[in-house]
Design a protein around this motif. Structure first.
Motif, mmCIF file in Angstrom:
data_model
loop_
_atom_site.group_PDB
_atom_site.id
_atom_site.type_symbol
_atom_site.label_atom_id
_atom_site.label_comp_id
_atom_site.label_asym_id
_atom_site.label_seq_id
_atom_site.Cartn_x
_atom_site.Cartn_y
_atom_site.Cartn_z
ATOM 1 N N LYS A 199 63.931 17.873 21.347
ATOM 2 C CA LYS A 199 64.579 18.499 22.534
ATOM 3 C C LYS A 199 64.432 20.081 21.621
ATOM 4 O O LYS A 199 63.993 20.959 20.906
ATOM 5 C CB LYS A 199 66.105 19.109 21.600
ATOM 6 C CG LYS A 199 66.633 19.379 21.942
ATOM 7 C CD LYS A 199 67.514 18.803 23.361
ATOM 8 C CE LYS A 199 68.230 19.751 24.139
ATOM 9 N NZ LYS A 199 68.346 21.049 24.062
ATOM 10 N N GLU A 200 64.003 20.931 23.137
ATOM 11 C CA GLU A 200 63.771 22.225 22.500
ATOM 12 C C GLU A 200 64.696 22.763 23.726
ATOM 13 O O GLU A 200 65.625 22.574 24.549
ATOM 14 C CB GLU A 200 62.254 22.533 23.831
ATOM 15 C CG GLU A 200 61.546 21.844 22.902
ATOM 16 C CD GLU A 200 60.268 22.200 22.038
ATOM 17 O OE1 GLU A 200 61.195 23.426 21.873
ATOM 18 O OE2 GLU A 200 60.046 21.700 20.460
ATOM 19 N N ASP A 250 57.214 12.482 32.636
ATOM 20 C CA ASP A 250 56.493 12.438 33.587
ATOM 21 C C ASP A 250 55.140 11.829 32.737
ATOM 22 O O ASP A 250 54.697 12.725 32.292
ATOM 23 C CB ASP A 250 55.593 13.186 34.545
ATOM 24 C CG ASP A 250 56.152 13.689 36.017
ATOM 25 O OD1 ASP A 250 57.474 13.056 36.304
ATOM 26 O OD2 ASP A 250 56.922 14.794 36.608
ATOM 27 N N LEU A 251 55.301 10.675 32.767
ATOM 28 C CA LEU A 251 54.569 9.906 31.412
ATOM 29 C C LEU A 251 52.759 9.761 32.357
ATOM 30 O O LEU A 251 51.576 9.525 31.159
ATOM 31 C CB LEU A 251 54.467 8.913 30.806
ATOM 32 C CG LEU A 251 56.569 8.474 29.835
ATOM 33 C CD1 LEU A 251 56.251 7.589 29.566
ATOM 34 C CD2 LEU A 251 55.710 9.566 28.459
ATOM 35 N N GLY A 252 52.128 10.023 33.512
ATOM 36 C CA GLY A 252 51.722 9.560 33.636
ATOM 37 C C GLY A 252 50.619 8.413 33.818
ATOM 38 O O GLY A 252 51.101 6.772 33.553
ATOM 39 N N ASN A 264 61.281 9.550 18.112
ATOM 40 C CA ASN A 264 62.889 10.480 18.812
ATOM 41 C C ASN A 264 62.796 11.483 17.683
ATOM 42 O O ASN A 264 63.311 11.263 16.778
ATOM 43 C CB ASN A 264 63.741 9.621 18.971
ATOM 44 C CG ASN A 264 64.855 10.319 19.403
ATOM 45 O OD1 ASN A 264 64.948 11.902 19.612
ATOM 46 N ND2 ASN A 264 66.078 10.011 19.486
ATOM 47 N N THR A 265 62.754 12.932 17.629
ATOM 48 C CA THR A 265 62.752 13.467 16.584
ATOM 49 C C THR A 265 64.208 13.699 17.295
ATOM 50 O O THR A 265 64.237 15.872 16.584
ATOM 51 C CB THR A 265 61.695 14.879 16.280
ATOM 52 O OG1 THR A 265 61.128 15.231 18.617
ATOM 53 C CG2 THR A 265 60.809 14.180 16.645
ATOM 54 N N HIS A 266 64.390 14.010 18.047
ATOM 55 C CA HIS A 266 65.754 14.443 18.734
ATOM 56 C C HIS A 266 67.007 13.920 17.423
ATOM 57 O O HIS A 266 66.889 13.253 17.291
ATOM 58 C CB HIS A 266 66.453 14.552 19.878
ATOM 59 C CG HIS A 266 67.096 14.409 20.595
ATOM 60 N ND1 HIS A 266 67.152 16.339 20.274
ATOM 61 C CD2 HIS A 266 67.919 14.604 21.375
ATOM 62 C CE1 HIS A 266 68.507 16.557 21.031
ATOM 63 N NE2 HIS A 266 68.841 15.677 22.149
ATOM 64 N N LEU A 308 64.285 18.561 27.536
ATOM 65 C CA LEU A 308 63.418 17.245 27.041
ATOM 66 C C LEU A 308 62.017 17.517 26.757
ATOM 67 O O LEU A 308 61.484 17.436 27.998
ATOM 68 C CB LEU A 308 64.428 15.811 26.750
ATOM 69 C CG LEU A 308 63.500 14.437 25.343
ATOM 70 C CD1 LEU A 308 64.609 15.131 24.334
ATOM 71 C CD2 LEU A 308 63.977 13.962 26.258
ATOM 72 N N THR A 309 60.998 17.750 25.961
ATOM 73 C CA THR A 309 59.963 17.824 25.843
ATOM 74 C C THR A 309 59.361 16.779 25.211
ATOM 75 O O THR A 309 59.807 16.118 24.208
ATOM 76 C CB THR A 309 59.150 19.333 24.674
ATOM 77 O OG1 THR A 309 59.400 18.825 23.471
ATOM 78 C CG2 THR A 309 59.999 20.122 26.021
#
Length: 638
Positions: free
Chosen positions: A487-488, A471-473, A422-424, A492-493
């Motif tokens: 966080k962009e 969506d992790l796929g 988590n870079t948020h 959230l990306t």
């Protein structure tokens, strides 16, 4: 006693007690072994090397002690009383082992002492009764019922596998799912096998009135050793004075009965034939026993079908060895093509570095060139081995996320492993299927959690101020994923990275190796049991059974020498074992071709006057010539 038959058959009722006894005893033995290594590692806190060494030492002892039990049975107590007395030792060993697994019993030294004492008693118990039970079951049949006796050994073997299958499933469940004394219940996991051994003893005693009990033949081993010693000395002292004799053991005929000499010849001929056999067990003991016992239990009846197509037990044993070699060839193919990450060697760990910066990063280990190429933005290196005592250093320590990973990863995991970075600036809770992940703010990392294979769309990520869907796929079989959350401006990306590739080999590729090794073991083991009994004289049936079982012990020794000493890659080791077994099977086949089957029961007809045999003289005053094996009734070669 021993004359009561099962309804409408030639099978004695007494064998039902023997088969049930064997089922319970095998449940007891394999149930205890199923959790033994875990007990060493997690309860006694031994390292894996020590745990493995003690485990193999115990296994080897269990297959060396049958010789002691066989000597006691054939020389002093007889098979029936030997089984009873050594089963009591067996039960005591289980009880001591169970008590040693109770946390409140003394300090760690007491636990180790009780555990080792219990294992020694179990080894003497199981090894001591092993050659006696099989031979005792064969004794229950009349001489003319050879086909029924042959089928008995197949039934006997099925009971071994049935007990093994159930125990290796049940006891690990008892250890892990049942909690006692604040943790995994090893005391119960060892206690249940102890209870099954008590049942085995009670069942065996219950059939006492129905058994046909052959009395011991006296101190057979001492007589055999003295006879061999006299033959060697007599040949050495008189070889130049006396005419040559057809066999070196014939030099003992001046002092020992011809019957004893012929019996020793029979046993020697079989034991020489057994010399190549440990190589089969060296391969078999490396396979996953639970699966093999299960398939063996299902397919044991194929022994009857094989008996029709392959006449002669030695042919079936040679075919079983070839099948085992094919199993390791199949295992080699799987091993070469696997995608799993090997666990690190001793004193090394797996290192993986992530660059979470927007620019390239160079990572350096002082004095080493690993990770020599710069890492691009959001790039992850492959797993690489490094010594653990190196101090980690890089140019941008505060912006580079680095982690040491040690992985022991099984070939066909039905789970995927996943974690989040988590870079948020806020803490995030992530829900993947039914699993919950937590990653702290500012480069916090979640725990590694296994999740079932599947498509994971709409994964919920919650912060204190908002909720996001990602969506992790597909999370595929056996893979290890790291997901970096950022966080962009548009929310959230995430970036999903596959640290360890998904399994690229279908689990069905394991089927051929297990089918081959199991079919080989059914043909080899059942046949070997019956062959060892049928080719042994009455006074040495338990001894020859012990000789057969000792081939298993020597097989374990071969594994330790090759696997621990050679230091080869796994696929190379598999191929080496397969090649060795093919070579050994050719040698065995040549030896078997020249082996002539003998009916030991004919000894009673040939030596009717056994006790007076050495005193009988012909009309010209000379002693009768010794009857050789070539004069005895024979069966077809191989």
């Amino acid at each position: 006693p021993g004359s009561t038959k099962l309804c409408g058959t030639n099978y004695p009722v007494s064998i039902a007690f023997i088969v049930v006894n064997e089922f319970c005893e095998r449940f007891s033995y394999y149930g205890m072994k199923a959790v033994l290594t875990l007990y060493f590692i997690h309860y006694l806190h031994w390292d894996k090397n020590l745990s493995t060494a003690v485990y193999h030492a115990f296994s080897s002892l269990c297959y060396f002690t049958p010789l002691l039990g066989a000597v006691i049975a054939d020389s002093w107590l007889g098979k029936f009383r030997t089984v009873i007395y050594l089963s009591i030792v067996y039960v005591i060993g289980h009880v001591v082992k169970s008590v040693g697994a109770i946390p409140d019993v003394g300090d760690s030294t007491v636990h180790v002492v009780l555990s080792m004492l219990g294992l020694v008693l179990i080894a003497f118990g199981t090894g001591g009764i092993k050659p006696c039970v099989a031979a005792f079951g064969g004794d229950q049949f009349d001489e003319e019922h050879t086909e029924e006796r042959r089928k008995f050994f197949s039934i006997f073997y099925m009971s071994i596998n049935a007990g093994s299958v159930l125990s290796t499933i049940i006891t690990p469940i008892l250890r892990g799912d049942v909690k006692c004394f604040g943790g995994d219940c090893y005391a119960l996991a060892f206690g249940v096998p102890a209870a099954l051994m008590v049942i085995a003893l009670v069942v065996f005693i219950a059939g006492s009135g129905l058994y046909k009990k052959s009395p011991p033949e006296g101190n057979v081993l001492v007589r055999v050793c003295k006879c061999i010693g006299f033959a060697i000395r007599n040949r050495w002292n008189n070889s130049k004075k006396s005419p040559k004799r057809s066999h070196w053991l014939d030099w003992a005929e001046e002092k020992y009965p011809k019957r004893l000499i012929q019996e020793i010849k029979m046993v020697f001929r079989v034991l020489v034939l057994y010399i190549p056999l440990p190589m089969f067990w060296a391969l078999f003991d490396q396979q996953v026993k639970c699966y093999i016992h299960l398939i063996s239990f299902v397919f044991s009846n194929t022994q009857i079908i094989v008996s029709i197509s392959l006449k002669g037990p030695l042919k079936k044993m040679a075919a079983g060895m070839i099948l085992a070699a094919l199993a390791f060839c199949a295992a080699t193919v799987v091993e070469i093509n696997k995608s799993v990450v090997e666990p690190p060697p001793a004193k090394e760990s797996l290192v993986q570095v992530y660059n979470l910066m927007d620019s390239e990063v160079t990572v350096q280990f002082p004095g080493h060139t690993v990770f020599s190429d710069p890492l691009k933005s959001y790039e992850v290196t492959s797993l690489q081995y490094r010594q653990t005592l190196i101090t980690f250093y890089d140019v941008y320590t505060f912006n580079v996320f680095s982690v040491y990973i040690t992985i022991i990863h099984y070939l066909h995991s039905i789970f995927d492993f996943c974690r989040f970075i988590n870079t948020h600036t806020e803490n995030i809770n992530i829900t993947v299927g039914t699993e919950e992940f937590y990653a702290a703010a500012d480069y916090g990392i979640s725990q590694n959690i296994s999740v079932p294979r599947g498509e994971y769309n709409g994964v919920v990520c919650k912060t204190n101020s908002d909720q996001y869907l990602i969506d992790l796929g597909l999370l595929d079989f056996g893979a290890f994923y790291t997901v970096i959350l950022s966080k962009e401006s548009n929310g959230l990306t995430f970036k999903k990275m596959e640290d360890i590739q998904a399994n690229n080999i279908h689990i069905a590729w394991q089927v051929p190796q297990y089918v081959f090794i199991t079919a080989g073991e059914v043909m080899f083991s059942i046949t070997g049991l019956e062959f060892s009994y049928s080719q042994a004289p009455a006074s040495m049936k338990s001894v020859l059974q012990a000789g057969w079982l000792m081939t298993v012990a020597f097989g374990n020794v071969i594994v330790l020498i090759v696997a621990e000493g050679a230091g080869m890659e796994q696929w190379t080791e598999f191929l080496l074992f397969a090649g060795l077994l093919v070579a050994v099977s050719i040698i065995f086949s040549i030896m078997a071709y020249f082996y002539t089957y003998v009916d030991p029961d004919q000894l009673d007809k040939i030596f009717r006057e056994d006790t007076d045999d050495e005193k009988v003289e012909s009309s010209d005053g000379k002693k009768n010539e010794a009857v050789s094996l070539t004069d005895m009734p024979k069966q077809t070669k191989m």
